[in-house]
Design an enzyme around this catalytic site. Structure first.
Site, PDB file in Angstrom:
ATOM      1  N   CYS A   1       0.543  -1.068   0.215  1.00  0.00           N
ATOM      2  CA  CYS A   1      -0.036  -0.066   0.056  1.00  0.00           C
ATOM      3  C   CYS A   1       0.675   1.156   0.215  1.00  0.00           C
ATOM      4  O   CYS A   1       1.931   1.484   0.551  1.00  0.00           O
ATOM      5  CB  CYS A   1      -0.901   0.076   1.165  1.00  0.00           C
ATOM      6  SG  CYS A   1      -1.047   1.095   2.614  1.00  0.00           S
ATOM      7  N   GLU A   2       0.365   2.090  -0.991  1.00  0.00           N
ATOM      8  CA  GLU A   2       1.376   3.527  -1.099  1.00  0.00           C
ATOM      9  C   GLU A   2       1.493   4.180   0.285  1.00  0.00           C
ATOM     10  O   GLU A   2       1.882   4.954   0.634  1.00  0.00           O
ATOM     11  CB  GLU A   2       0.780   4.516  -2.829  1.00  0.00           C
ATOM     12  CG  GLU A   2      -0.095   4.450  -2.318  1.00  0.00           C
ATOM     13  CD  GLU A   2      -0.525   5.426  -3.393  1.00  0.00           C
ATOM     14  OE1 GLU A   2      -0.174   4.598  -4.886  1.00  0.00           O
ATOM     15  OE2 GLU A   2      -1.417   6.634  -3.777  1.00  0.00           O
ATOM     16  N   HIS A   3       0.019   4.248   0.756  1.00  0.00           N
ATOM     17  CA  HIS A   3       0.130   5.051   2.733  1.00  0.00           C
ATOM     18  C   HIS A   3       0.822   4.697   3.216  1.00  0.00           C
ATOM     19  O   HIS A   3       1.698   5.393   3.741  1.00  0.00           O
ATOM     20  CB  HIS A   3      -1.441   5.316   2.580  1.00  0.00           C
ATOM     21  CG  HIS A   3      -2.248   6.371   1.353  1.00  0.00           C
ATOM     22  ND1 HIS A   3      -3.531   4.342   1.441  1.00  0.00           N
ATOM     23  CD2 HIS A   3      -2.227   6.104   0.565  1.00  0.00           C
ATOM     24  CE1 HIS A   3      -4.180   5.561   0.338  1.00  0.00           C
ATOM     25  NE2 HIS A   3      -2.957   6.472  -0.164  1.00  0.00           N
ATOM     26  N   HIS A   4       0.838   3.539   3.291  1.00  0.00           N
ATOM     27  CA  HIS A   4       1.818   2.889   4.378  1.00  0.00           C
ATOM     28  C   HIS A   4       3.378   2.273   4.535  1.00  0.00           C
ATOM     29  O   HIS A   4       4.022   1.610   5.055  1.00  0.00           O
ATOM     30  CB  HIS A   4       1.229   2.015   5.965  1.00  0.00           C
ATOM     31  CG  HIS A   4      -0.131   2.777   6.128  1.00  0.00           C
ATOM     32  ND1 HIS A   4      -1.682   3.013   5.464  1.00  0.00           N
ATOM     33  CD2 HIS A   4      -0.386   3.623   7.015  1.00  0.00           C
ATOM     34  CE1 HIS A   4      -2.844   3.921   5.889  1.00  0.00           C
ATOM     35  NE2 HIS A   4      -1.616   4.663   6.982  1.00  0.00           N
TER      36      HIS A   4
ATOM     37  N   GLN B   1      -5.039  -0.741  -3.683  1.00  0.00           N
ATOM     38  CA  GLN B   1      -6.857  -1.637  -4.225  1.00  0.00           C
ATOM     39  C   GLN B   1      -6.968  -0.561  -5.509  1.00  0.00           C
ATOM     40  O   GLN B   1      -7.621  -1.178  -6.705  1.00  0.00           O
ATOM     41  CB  GLN B   1      -7.200  -2.130  -2.967  1.00  0.00           C
ATOM     42  CG  GLN B   1      -7.893  -3.431  -3.789  1.00  0.00           C
ATOM     43  CD  GLN B   1      -8.643  -4.544  -2.627  1.00  0.00           C
ATOM     44  OE1 GLN B   1      -8.373  -4.688  -1.870  1.00  0.00           O
ATOM     45  NE2 GLN B   1      -9.561  -4.903  -3.261  1.00  0.00           N
TER      46      GLN B   1
ATOM     47  N   HIS C   1      -5.336  -5.893   3.861  1.00  0.00           N
ATOM     48  CA  HIS C   1      -4.527  -5.233   4.381  1.00  0.00           C
ATOM     49  C   HIS C   1      -3.680  -4.453   5.752  1.00  0.00           C
ATOM     50  O   HIS C   1      -4.322  -4.570   6.731  1.00  0.00           O
ATOM     51  CB  HIS C   1      -5.507  -3.653   4.209  1.00  0.00           C
ATOM     52  CG  HIS C   1      -6.226  -3.496   2.816  1.00  0.00           C
ATOM     53  ND1 HIS C   1      -4.943  -2.227   1.501  1.00  0.00           N
ATOM     54  CD2 HIS C   1      -6.836  -4.236   1.686  1.00  0.00           C
ATOM     55  CE1 HIS C   1      -5.884  -2.846   0.733  1.00  0.00           C
ATOM     56  NE2 HIS C   1      -6.652  -3.596   0.737  1.00  0.00           N
TER      57      HIS C   1
ATOM     58  N   CYS D   1      -2.183  -2.457   6.691  1.00  0.00           N
ATOM     59  CA  CYS D   1      -2.306  -1.122   7.938  1.00  0.00           C
ATOM     60  C   CYS D   1      -3.332  -1.192   8.240  1.00  0.00           C
ATOM     61  O   CYS D   1      -3.016  -0.754   9.256  1.00  0.00           O
ATOM     62  CB  CYS D   1      -2.235  -0.031   6.075  1.00  0.00           C
ATOM     63  SG  CYS D   1      -3.226   0.200   4.919  1.00  0.00           S
TER      64      CYS D   1
HETATM   65 ZN    ZN Z   1      -2.485   1.619   3.839  1.00  0.00          ZN
END
Ligand code: ZN
Length: 192
Positions: free
Chosen positions: A79-82, A120, A148, A150
């Site tokens: 995931c690109e956020h975490h 996703q 996920h 995260c």
């Molecule tokens: Zn994430």
């Protein structure tokens, strides 16, 4: 990834270890920066892949015009956020319009998009768009179901929830019956 990229990742990993209160020089961590660089080289492979090399002429003329469906294809992405993993299963279908694709290419297309930083929702759309562009079929449907890390390891810590996303083109979008047929098949129990 170049040697320079890998060396920089090694340095960054050493810094990360220090910042979280670790000692990068203790025995168990000595080779960690090297392993992390290697892992990221693999996990980011999809950026450099090119669709025509990947498909490698495995698109064939064929008059078959019923649904082709591959279900329960495993995938792993980040995931690109975490920068934490998300992974699960993809179900991918299309209805040909004169062209079919070698079956092994469908998971490869999925992996090309999975081995990048992703959300996703976007990944689902990218896989559907790529099949649509490559085959010009009567329709394409992609469903991803993923867990996920995260969400499960941090934050709300909901370990049994998963996320489902879908992207549809053509007849799967326009015709309820076709979409329902696809959804009914992917709901069937795994047989092997
Ligand atoms: Zn994430």
């Amino acid at each position: 990834m170049t040697e320079e990229n890998k060396n920089n990742i090694k340095e960054l990993t050493k810094k990360l270890l220090l910042e979280i209160g670790e000692n990068p020089n203790r025995e168990g961590l000595l080779k960690t920066p090297h392993r992390v660089a290697k892992a990221w080289d693999y996990l980011s492979k999809g950026y450099k892949q090119d669709i025509s090399t990947l498909i490698n002429n495995a698109v064939f003329k064929e008059e078959y015009d019923q649904m082709v469906l591959v279900k329960d294809i495993e995938f792993y992405s980040m995931c690109e956020h975490h920068l934490l993993p998300f992974f699960g299963y993809a179900h991918i279908a299309y209805i040909p319009d004169g062209k079919i694709i070698g079956l092994s290419k469908i998971p490869r297309i999925l992996d090309m998009f999975a081995r990048r930083l992703q959300v996703q929702e976007r990944m689902t759309q990218e896989v559907a768009d790529m099949l649509n562009e490559t085959l010009n079929p009567k329709g394409v449907a992609v469903i991803l179901e993923a867990q996920h890390m995260c969400m499960q390891m941090r934050g709300v810590e909901k370990k049994n929830s998963y996320m489902s996303t879908s992207a549809m083109h053509g007849i799967f979008r326009d015709d309820d019956k076709t979409r329902k047929e696809f959804l009914d098949i992917i709901k069937l129990e795994k047989k092997f």
